[in-house]
Design a protein around this motif. Structure first.
Motif, PDB file in Angstrom:
ATOM      1  N   PHE A   1      43.573  45.833  58.131  1.00  0.00           N
ATOM      2  CA  PHE A   1      42.354  45.069  58.325  1.00  0.00           C
ATOM      3  C   PHE A   1      42.122  44.137  57.145  1.00  0.00           C
ATOM      4  CE2 PHE A   1      41.907  49.084  60.562  1.00  0.00           C
ATOM      5  CZ  PHE A   1      41.698  48.615  61.851  1.00  0.00           C
ATOM      6  N   TYR A   2      41.725  42.927  57.444  1.00  0.00           N
ATOM      7  CA  TYR A   2      41.453  41.900  56.441  1.00  0.00           C
ATOM      8  C   TYR A   2      40.046  41.380  56.684  1.00  0.00           C
ATOM      9  CZ  TYR A   2      41.586  37.361  54.110  1.00  0.00           C
ATOM     10  OH  TYR A   2      41.306  36.276  53.325  1.00  0.00           O
ATOM     11  N   THR A   3      39.195  41.450  55.681  1.00  0.00           N
ATOM     12  CA  THR A   3      37.805  41.010  55.784  1.00  0.00           C
ATOM     13  C   THR A   3      37.597  39.771  54.931  1.00  0.00           C
ATOM     14  OG1 THR A   3      37.114  43.309  56.022  1.00  0.00           O
ATOM     15  CG2 THR A   3      35.413  41.735  55.461  1.00  0.00           C
ATOM     16  N   SER A   4      36.862  38.801  55.483  1.00  0.00           N
ATOM     17  CA  SER A   4      36.584  37.586  54.721  1.00  0.00           C
ATOM     18  C   SER A   4      35.359  36.874  55.278  1.00  0.00           C
ATOM     19  CB  SER A   4      37.806  36.664  54.740  1.00  0.00           C
ATOM     20  OG  SER A   4      37.658  35.642  53.764  1.00  0.00           O
ATOM     21  N   VAL A   5      35.130  35.655  54.774  1.00  0.00           N
ATOM     22  CA  VAL A   5      33.973  34.836  55.120  1.00  0.00           C
ATOM     23  C   VAL A   5      34.451  33.433  55.473  1.00  0.00           C
ATOM     24  CG1 VAL A   5      31.859  33.815  54.189  1.00  0.00           C
ATOM     25  CG2 VAL A   5      32.527  36.098  53.503  1.00  0.00           C
ATOM     26  N   THR A   6      33.749  32.791  56.403  1.00  0.00           N
ATOM     27  CA  THR A   6      34.056  31.410  56.761  1.00  0.00           C
ATOM     28  C   THR A   6      32.793  30.721  57.253  1.00  0.00           C
ATOM     29  OG1 THR A   6      35.508  29.974  58.078  1.00  0.00           O
ATOM     30  CG2 THR A   6      34.692  31.972  59.156  1.00  0.00           C
ATOM     31  N   ASN A   7      32.838  29.394  57.309  1.00  0.00           N
ATOM     32  CA  ASN A   7      31.734  28.656  57.911  1.00  0.00           C
ATOM     33  C   ASN A   7      32.087  28.212  59.333  1.00  0.00           C
ATOM     34  OD1 ASN A   7      33.542  26.599  57.412  1.00  0.00           O
ATOM     35  ND2 ASN A   7      32.130  25.330  56.266  1.00  0.00           N
ATOM     36  N   SER A   8      33.319  28.524  59.786  1.00  0.00           N
ATOM     37  CA  SER A   8      33.755  28.167  61.135  1.00  0.00           C
ATOM     38  C   SER A   8      34.678  29.265  61.672  1.00  0.00           C
ATOM     39  CB  SER A   8      34.479  26.820  61.130  1.00  0.00           C
ATOM     40  OG  SER A   8      35.008  26.555  62.419  1.00  0.00           O
ATOM     41  N   ILE A   9      34.117  30.178  62.431  1.00  0.00           N
ATOM     42  CA  ILE A   9      34.900  31.326  62.905  1.00  0.00           C
ATOM     43  C   ILE A   9      36.018  30.907  63.863  1.00  0.00           C
ATOM     44  CG2 ILE A   9      33.328  31.918  64.807  1.00  0.00           C
ATOM     45  CD1 ILE A   9      35.128  34.427  62.481  1.00  0.00           C
ATOM     46  N   GLY A  10      35.759  29.921  64.697  1.00  0.00           N
ATOM     47  CA  GLY A  10      36.794  29.452  65.622  1.00  0.00           C
ATOM     48  C   GLY A  10      37.983  28.855  64.901  1.00  0.00           C
ATOM     49  N   ARG A  11      37.710  27.940  63.974  1.00  0.00           N
ATOM     50  CA  ARG A  11      38.785  27.303  63.202  1.00  0.00           C
ATOM     51  C   ARG A  11      39.547  28.333  62.380  1.00  0.00           C
ATOM     52  NH1 ARG A  11      38.806  26.667  58.136  1.00  0.00           N
ATOM     53  NH2 ARG A  11      36.537  26.722  57.926  1.00  0.00           N
ATOM     54  N   ARG A  12      38.807  29.203  61.694  1.00  0.00           N
ATOM     55  CA  ARG A  12      39.466  30.151  60.790  1.00  0.00           C
ATOM     56  C   ARG A  12      40.305  31.169  61.541  1.00  0.00           C
ATOM     57  NH1 ARG A  12      42.532  30.641  57.477  1.00  0.00           N
ATOM     58  NH2 ARG A  12      42.412  32.145  55.793  1.00  0.00           N
ATOM     59  N   SER A  13      39.817  31.645  62.688  1.00  0.00           N
ATOM     60  CA  SER A  13      40.613  32.606  63.451  1.00  0.00           C
ATOM     61  C   SER A  13      41.890  31.950  63.975  1.00  0.00           C
ATOM     62  CB  SER A  13      39.797  33.229  64.587  1.00  0.00           C
ATOM     63  OG  SER A  13      39.364  32.260  65.497  1.00  0.00           O
ATOM     64  N   LEU A  14      41.818  30.671  64.339  1.00  0.00           N
ATOM     65  CA  LEU A  14      43.017  29.948  64.771  1.00  0.00           C
ATOM     66  C   LEU A  14      43.994  29.805  63.609  1.00  0.00           C
ATOM     67  CD1 LEU A  14      44.602  28.377  66.917  1.00  0.00           C
ATOM     68  CD2 LEU A  14      43.287  26.348  66.265  1.00  0.00           C
ATOM     69  N   GLU A  15      43.494  29.495  62.427  1.00  0.00           N
ATOM     70  CA  GLU A  15      44.366  29.384  61.254  1.00  0.00           C
ATOM     71  C   GLU A  15      45.082  30.711  60.988  1.00  0.00           C
ATOM     72  OE1 GLU A  15      41.763  25.986  58.890  1.00  0.00           O
ATOM     73  OE2 GLU A  15      41.616  28.079  58.251  1.00  0.00           O
ATOM     74  N   HIS A  16      44.358  31.812  61.070  1.00  0.00           N
ATOM     75  CA  HIS A  16      44.999  33.118  60.880  1.00  0.00           C
ATOM     76  C   HIS A  16      46.078  33.334  61.932  1.00  0.00           C
ATOM     77  CE1 HIS A  16      42.823  35.130  57.661  1.00  0.00           C
ATOM     78  NE2 HIS A  16      41.677  34.652  58.151  1.00  0.00           N
ATOM     79  N   PHE A  17      45.778  33.004  63.169  1.00  0.00           N
ATOM     80  CA  PHE A  17      46.743  33.204  64.257  1.00  0.00           C
ATOM     81  C   PHE A  17      48.023  32.406  64.007  1.00  0.00           C
ATOM     82  CE2 PHE A  17      48.530  32.600  68.502  1.00  0.00           C
ATOM     83  CZ  PHE A  17      48.576  33.915  68.930  1.00  0.00           C
ATOM     84  N   LEU A  18      47.869  31.214  63.450  1.00  0.00           N
ATOM     85  CA  LEU A  18      49.017  30.345  63.175  1.00  0.00           C
ATOM     86  C   LEU A  18      49.683  30.661  61.834  1.00  0.00           C
ATOM     87  CD1 LEU A  18      47.490  26.968  64.424  1.00  0.00           C
ATOM     88  CD2 LEU A  18      49.113  28.464  65.625  1.00  0.00           C
ATOM     89  N   GLY A  19      49.140  31.624  61.102  1.00  0.00           N
ATOM     90  CA  GLY A  19      49.729  32.016  59.822  1.00  0.00           C
ATOM     91  C   GLY A  19      49.342  31.118  58.666  1.00  0.00           C
ATOM     92  N   ILE A  20      48.285  30.331  58.843  1.00  0.00           N
ATOM     93  CA  ILE A  20      47.806  29.431  57.792  1.00  0.00           C
ATOM     94  C   ILE A  20      46.732  30.167  56.999  1.00  0.00           C
ATOM     95  CG2 ILE A  20      46.634  27.241  57.325  1.00  0.00           C
ATOM     96  CD1 ILE A  20      47.653  26.337  60.124  1.00  0.00           C
ATOM     97  N   GLY A  21      46.879  30.202  55.700  1.00  0.00           N
ATOM     98  CA  GLY A  21      45.805  30.798  54.912  1.00  0.00           C
ATOM     99  C   GLY A  21      46.284  31.820  53.926  1.00  0.00           C
ATOM    100  N   GLY A  22      45.482  32.834  53.775  1.00  0.00           N
ATOM    101  CA  GLY A  22      45.665  33.833  52.736  1.00  0.00           C
ATOM    102  C   GLY A  22      46.997  34.546  52.725  1.00  0.00           C
ATOM    103  N   THR A  23      47.411  34.927  51.542  1.00  0.00           N
ATOM    104  CA  THR A  23      48.673  35.633  51.345  1.00  0.00           C
ATOM    105  C   THR A  23      48.669  36.996  52.030  1.00  0.00           C
ATOM    106  OG1 THR A  23      48.900  34.535  49.210  1.00  0.00           O
ATOM    107  CG2 THR A  23      50.287  36.455  49.593  1.00  0.00           C
ATOM    108  N   PHE A  24      47.597  37.771  51.823  1.00  0.00           N
ATOM    109  CA  PHE A  24      47.528  39.112  52.410  1.00  0.00           C
ATOM    110  C   PHE A  24      47.589  39.047  53.930  1.00  0.00           C
ATOM    111  CE2 PHE A  24      45.369  42.692  54.305  1.00  0.00           C
ATOM    112  CZ  PHE A  24      45.861  43.778  53.606  1.00  0.00           C
ATOM    113  N   SER A  25      46.740  38.218  54.522  1.00  0.00           N
ATOM    114  CA  SER A  25      46.680  38.171  55.990  1.00  0.00           C
ATOM    115  C   SER A  25      47.985  37.655  56.580  1.00  0.00           C
ATOM    116  CB  SER A  25      45.491  37.341  56.473  1.00  0.00           C
ATOM    117  OG  SER A  25      45.572  36.023  56.002  1.00  0.00           O
TER     118      SER A  25
END
Length: 102
Positions: free
Chosen positions: A19-43
């Motif tokens: 489980f990875y917990t974080s904060v964003t101002n755009s849940i739709g954009r950020r969840s898509l970035e995670h799905f595409l592997g864009i972003g944090g090292t841990f996730s």
């Protein structure tokens, strides 16, 4: 100036055992970035692509405060929190991604 809204969220991997917990101002954009592997090292390392929990706040500072609270809780507490609104730990962003990626 009106403060921006914020979201505290939890992402998980396919097996729903990381489980990875974080904060964003755009849940739709950020969840898509995670799905595409864009972003944090841990996730990215643990393939946390699936949105299993989120909360919306009127102020980003409240989302940050909640994120810190969740991060300081034991693993089972986090699992219970997720199950309280998403008993099957389904990917809450799947429908959004299908719409965005068409």
């Amino acid at each position: 100036m009106h403060p921006k809204e914020g979201f505290t969220y939890i992402m998980s991997n396919k097996g729903r055992n990381v489980f990875y917990t974080s904060v964003t101002n755009s849940i739709g954009r950020r969840s898509l970035e995670h799905f595409l592997g864009i972003g944090g090292t841990f996730s990215s390392k643990y393939k946390c692509k699936y949105l299993v929990y989120y909360e919306r706040f009127d102020r980003i500072l409240d989302a940050i405060k909640r994120d810190k609270e969740i991060k300081n809780r034991p693993r089972q507490w986090k699992i219970d929190l997720i199950h309280s609104v998403n008993s099957n730990m389904k990917d809450l962003a799947e429908e959004w991604r299908n719409t965005e990626m068409k």
